[in-house]
Design a protein around this motif. Structure first.
Motif, PDB file in Angstrom:
ATOM      1  N   LEU A 429       2.003  -6.679  -7.640  1.00  0.00           N
ATOM      2  CA  LEU A 429       1.990  -5.723  -6.541  1.00  0.00           C
ATOM      3  C   LEU A 429       2.960  -4.577  -6.798  1.00  0.00           C
ATOM      4  O   LEU A 429       2.648  -3.410  -6.525  1.00  0.00           O
ATOM      5  N   GLY A 430       4.137  -4.899  -7.348  1.00  0.00           N
ATOM      6  CA  GLY A 430       5.114  -3.858  -7.638  1.00  0.00           C
ATOM      7  C   GLY A 430       4.604  -2.832  -8.627  1.00  0.00           C
ATOM      8  O   GLY A 430       4.859  -1.628  -8.486  1.00  0.00           O
ATOM      9  N   LEU A 431       3.869  -3.288  -9.633  1.00  0.00           N
ATOM     10  CA  LEU A 431       3.326  -2.362 -10.636  1.00  0.00           C
ATOM     11  C   LEU A 431       2.350  -1.371 -10.016  1.00  0.00           C
ATOM     12  O   LEU A 431       2.194  -0.241 -10.502  1.00  0.00           O
ATOM     13  N   LEU A 432       1.699  -1.768  -8.946  1.00  0.00           N
ATOM     14  CA  LEU A 432       0.769  -0.859  -8.277  1.00  0.00           C
ATOM     15  C   LEU A 432       1.492   0.292  -7.578  1.00  0.00           C
ATOM     16  O   LEU A 432       0.894   1.331  -7.305  1.00  0.00           O
ATOM     17  N   PHE A 433       2.799   0.093  -7.290  1.00  0.00           N
ATOM     18  CA  PHE A 433       3.576   1.105  -6.566  1.00  0.00           C
ATOM     19  C   PHE A 433       4.479   1.939  -7.471  1.00  0.00           C
ATOM     20  O   PHE A 433       5.162   2.835  -6.991  1.00  0.00           O
ATOM     21  N   VAL A 434       4.516   1.626  -8.775  1.00  0.00           N
ATOM     22  CA  VAL A 434       5.380   2.386  -9.682  1.00  0.00           C
ATOM     23  C   VAL A 434       4.967   3.860  -9.683  1.00  0.00           C
ATOM     24  O   VAL A 434       3.773   4.181  -9.688  1.00  0.00           O
TER      25      VAL A 434
END
Length: 485
Positions: A429-434
């Protein structure tokens, strides 16, 4: 190997020779460090150009001097609040953070922290050595006309790296001695930099251009989120030192000194960096080159000296952490050998990034992307500490060296599925917000351009791990057990 009491040695021997401890638990008799030592550790690491240059980021976003300072102070406060309590793991277990993480990830699942630490450490080692070597070249060019560019870097970087490697290989005692000296020297250099630039400084500086995100508040929050990541980036490193804390040290003192040292050191370094950036003649130049261009001619000599000396603590701290992490994986190797292996890897990455591909900026951005891994790991560790009430069996943390014995942290094949089940979705999920120059995730726009790639995985991992532990409780109370999964 790791569960035994390692060969005793006095603190004076540790300071004068190569550290004999690897990832083995530090015996209580040798755990005599004071939490005040964090004042030396973190100040020396941040009082280097590798950190100071990051103070230019809020200014580059278009913020004024005052707004840059407030974003730095608020962001560091958030990041330090997450970072500071992690000191308790090393204090409770006598082990470094990757080994301690076996209590929640499993004794084999600890490899998650090993890999994170090695990759982040090698990245920051490369950045620190490159920055120090660049400072030497730029100042040398200013004073005596020495050449700059790839050829100069190819000469300056190995010399800088060699000094770092020697300190890291010697280990804990040599590191502390270096930290103390460099805290004083670095503090004096930063103070001198402020003084020599003071005639040029204007506190009313209003920013160098348009806001990065189009308006003040979103841009200010972007700067806050950037500053918050700096303390968090050290999350897997502090156990290298807290494992030496005396068991008699109170938790409150350990957390207070650890947090205060991290906050104040970063605040000073970043604010000095922002201060100098407001006076650069050409913002398109590399920061070091820009500073060398505006300081008095004689001060460039100071920059040369500090370019070398100031690199030592931050780069050596990273290399020492990488060596200990590799030692946790290849635990039969001596720590010094593991550190030499990491040194060769770090120098190879540095050479490829700086000389072959001229991509140090990409390395820096890549390391920031890796914080997507650090923040959920940190969240799981903090939630785990609270749910376990800070109680750990240090002997069972070394079950990876004795798989036939297993122990209470064996879980399922040496891995805790609850921690991994929280970690993997949080990272995804974090990678989607980078949102940075190297990579922008498909959900990056949901936060209006503000990079929340650390906040989102942190909160996600904390909630998931807590929920999974409530639904499927961890049974780690037995003397040798672990879950019968």
């Amino acid at each position: 190997m790791t569960t035994r009491e390692a060969t005793p040695h006095s603190r004076s021997e540790a300071a004068g020779g190569v550290e004999t401890h690897g990832v083995d638990r530090i015996p209580d008799a040798e755990r005599t460090a004071s939490p005040r030592e964090f004042l030396w550790i973190w100040h020396s690491a941040q009082f280097s150009f590798g950190t100071v240059v990051l103070g230019s980021v809020p200014i580059s976003f278009g913020l004024s001097w005052a707004a840059s300072v407030t974003s730095i102070l608020v962001g560091l406060l958030v990041g330090t609040a997450v970072f500071a309590p992690l000191v308790l793991f090393g204090k409770r277990t006598g082990a470094n953070d990757p080994v301690s993480s076996g209590a929640h990830f499993g004794v084999r699942g600890r490899v998650v922290a090993n890999v994170i630490t090695i990759v982040v450490a090698i990245g920051f080692f490369s950045i620190a050595v490159w920055t120090g070597a660049t400072a030497i070249l730029e100042a040398g060019h200013r004073v005596i006309g020495t050449p700059i560019g790839p050829a100069g870097l190819a000469v300056a970087m190995p010399l800088t790296a060699l000094a770092v490697v020697v300190v890291a290989v010697y280990g804990y005692g040599a590191l502390l001695a270096t930290y103390k000296a460099m805290t004083v020297l670095g503090g004096l250099v930063l103070l001198a930099l402020v003084v020599v630039l003071l005639p040029r400084f204007s506190p009313s500086y209003g920013g160098g251009g348009a806001y990065a995100l189009g308006d003040f508040w979103r841009t200010w929050l972007l700067a806050v989120s950037f500053s918050a990541t700096l303390p968090v980036s050290y999350s897997t490193f502090q156990g290298d030192y807290s494992r030496y804390l005396s068991p008699q040290v109170s938790d409150r003192a350990a957390v207070a000194y650890n947090g205060a040292a991290m906050y104040v050191s970063n605040a000073v370094a970043l604010i000095v960096g922002a201060y100098a950036t407001t006076m650069l003649k050409d913002p398109s130049l590399p920061w070091i080159a820009g500073v060398a261009d505006v300081v008095p001619h004689w001060f460039a000599v100071v920059v040369i000296a500090f370019g070398l000396a100031g690199t030592l603590p931050q780069a050596a701290l990273c290399l020492y952490a990488a060596g200990l992490s590799l030692n946790s994986i290849l635990w039969r190797l001596p720590r010094a050998v593991s550190t030499w292996i990491m040194s060769l890897l770090g120098i190879a990455v540095l050479y490829l990034g700086a000389i072959v591909f001229d991509a140090v900026d990409s390395i820096s951005t890549f390391v920031l992307v890796l914080l997507v891994l650090v923040s959920p790991w940190t969240a799981i560790m903090l939630v785990g500490f609270v749910t376990r009430r800070g109680r750990y069996d240090a002997e069972d943390l070394y079950g990876f060296a004795h798989p036939e014995r297993r122990g209470r942290y064996w879980f399922w094949g040496g891995v805790n599925p609850r921690a991994i089940g929280a970690f993997v979705p949080a990272v995804a999920l974090g990678l989607l917000f980078v949102n940075n120059t190297l990579y922008a995730g498909p959900l990056a726009g949901l936060a209006g351009g503000v990079d929340v790639s650390c906040l989102v995985p942190f909160c996600t991992a904390a909630l998931l791990y807590f929920a999974l532990c409530r639904l499927y409780p961890e049974r780690v109370s037995g003397p040798t057990g672990g879950d019968p999964e």
